[in-house]
Motif scaffolding. Structure first.
Motif, PDB file in Angstrom:
ATOM      1  N   THR A   9       0.836  -1.207   0.000  1.00  0.00           N
ATOM      2  CA  THR A   9       0.000   0.000   0.000  1.00  0.00           C
ATOM      3  C   THR A   9       0.870   1.256   0.000  1.00  0.00           C
ATOM      4  O   THR A   9       0.575   2.237  -0.689  1.00  0.00           O
ATOM      5  N   THR A  46      -6.674   4.266   4.682  1.00  0.00           N
ATOM      6  CA  THR A  46      -6.497   2.906   4.155  1.00  0.00           C
ATOM      7  C   THR A  46      -7.102   1.865   5.088  1.00  0.00           C
ATOM      8  O   THR A  46      -7.187   2.093   6.304  1.00  0.00           O
ATOM      9  N   GLU A  58      -4.948   1.389  -1.351  1.00  0.00           N
ATOM     10  CA  GLU A  58      -5.356   0.041  -0.931  1.00  0.00           C
ATOM     11  C   GLU A  58      -4.664  -1.054  -1.741  1.00  0.00           C
ATOM     12  O   GLU A  58      -4.469  -0.918  -2.952  1.00  0.00           O
ATOM     13  N   THR A  59      -4.337  -2.127  -1.033  1.00  0.00           N
ATOM     14  CA  THR A  59      -3.976  -3.393  -1.693  1.00  0.00           C
ATOM     15  C   THR A  59      -4.926  -4.458  -1.136  1.00  0.00           C
ATOM     16  O   THR A  59      -4.520  -5.364  -0.409  1.00  0.00           O
ATOM     17  N   ASP A 107      -7.149  -3.085  -6.488  1.00  0.00           N
ATOM     18  CA  ASP A 107      -6.088  -2.311  -5.831  1.00  0.00           C
ATOM     19  C   ASP A 107      -5.888  -0.963  -6.536  1.00  0.00           C
ATOM     20  O   ASP A 107      -6.179  -0.832  -7.739  1.00  0.00           O
TER      21      ASP A 107
END
Ligand code: ACO
Length: 331
Positions: free
Chosen positions: A56, A85, A145-146, A164
């Motif tokens: 991220t 996040t 974001e991941t 993502d």
């Protein structure tokens, strides 16, 4: 509306979009699903997924650095870095601190903001308060974001929905006739159980058992979240406008959280806004959580769908449950 020292607005924007595309046809090979089902129920056709070795923080830094360039300011000028996040690199330290160090924001404070998918709009509102009150000059707000790393890729109920990415905005003073006019933040913690990552915190620390039970993956009650989302997005849009003494006819473009085209359609209808005035890119990115609104905003600006003086509303919902909306006149 309260009196502020000045108006705060967005002066720089950028995104970080992973190259790898995962289509609905790819997902057909991974779980029992179909392009038809996903498309009809969500409007999603494909999403982006990060490489295994990327985090991220990597996406946040790329989006953040480019947003600074876009605003024409250096990292050392920043007073504050906020990273919204749900997928921080670690529980602590804050990803915002990692970003602050990596981009060279040596004079800035930094913290993460956790408000589900609504985090970016929460972050913009926080940044606005500092700038409009005259406490800070330059704030970098990032949604990154991941989600691919916390999704159970064997669970068809969730794995088809998310993607993502990252988006970032620089918040600074703008002339009085532009900038953020109103915002609404909401929370209903009684719905916290509807959308959660059950383990890994103090309630259920990571153990062999939590891993065995798959408790480190996104857990969602889709239908309940859907009902909440439609209500929250419709009402949120109307409230941001009415707080500023405006109606739906005054709106030039709605930038909704991109979770599901059916949620966006219904919410826009409830707020009295035709789809010609709604930015939709959920088909190409899926739900990127906190990154979805800044990615959509950036796309709208790049495509010339927003011009100086336009009234735009950003609206979102997410885990918490939370919701938020923000009205600004584009500078
Ligand atoms: N492929 C095929 N079938 C599926 C899939 C899939 N990928 N996923 C679920 N199904 C099945 C279900 O098992 C169910 O089958 P059953 O009737 O035999 O039990 C059937 O399809 C219908 O399932 P529903 O859950 O009723 O489908 P629904 O129309 O509600 O759509 C969806 C599901 C897309 C998840 C929808 O409820 C939704 O979008 N909810 C909101 C989710 C959301 O926005 N979450 C993000 C929140 S933001 C954040 O903070 C992360």
């Amino acid at each position: 509306m309260r009196d502020y020292i000045c108006r705060a607005g967005i002066t720089g924007l950028s995104t970080s979009i992973p190259e790898k595309v995962l289509t609905n046809y790819d997902l057909e090979k991974m779980v029992e699903t179909s392009d038809d089902w996903i498309n009809a129920r969500t409007g999603i056709k494909e999403r982006r997924i990060v490489e295994n070795d990327k985090t991220t923080c990597d996406l946040a830094c790329e989006a953040g650095q480019n947003a600074l360039e876009n605003a024409g300011i250096g990292p050392e000028e920043l007073d504050l870095v906020i990273v919204a996040t749900n997928t921080p690199d670690m529980i602590f330290p804050a990803t915002a601190c990692l970003v602050q160090d990596r981009i060279g924001a040596v004079n800035a404070g930094a913290f993460d903001l956790l408000a589900g998918c609504t985090g970016f709009i929460y972050g913009l509102t926080v940044g606005q308060q500092y700038v409009a009150a005259g406490a800070y000059d330059k704030v970098l707000v990032i949604g990154a974001e991941t989600l691919s790393k916390i999704i159970n890729w064997k669970d068809r109920n969730t794995c088809v929905l998310f993607g993502d990415g990252a988006g970032a905005a620089v918040v600074q003073q703008v002339p009085r006739e532009y900038g953020i006019i109103s915002s609404v933040l909401g929370s209903d913690g009684s719905g916290g159980k509807l959308l959660k990552l059950p383990a890994g915190g103090s309630k259920l620390p990571a153990s062999e058992e939590t891993v065995r039970q798959g408790l480190h993956y996104v857990d969602m009650s889709g239908r309940e979240v859907f009902k909440f989302a439609v209500r929250a997005m419709g009402e949120g849009t109307r409230k941001a406008l009415s707080k500023a003494g405006m109606g739906s006819e005054d709106l030039d473009l709605l930038i909704p959280h991109q979770a599901n085209i059916r949620i966006i359609d219904t919410a826009a209808k409830k707020a009295g806004i035709d789809m010609d005035r709604v930015l939709v890119n959920v088909d190409r990115f899926g739900n990127t959580s906190t990154a979805s609104v800044p990615i959509a905003l950036c796309e709208a600006v790049e495509q010339g769908k927003i011009k100086r003086g336009d009234n735009i509303v950003m609206v979102g919902f997410g885990a918490g449950l939370t919701w938020a909306s923000l009205l600004m006149t584009w500078y």
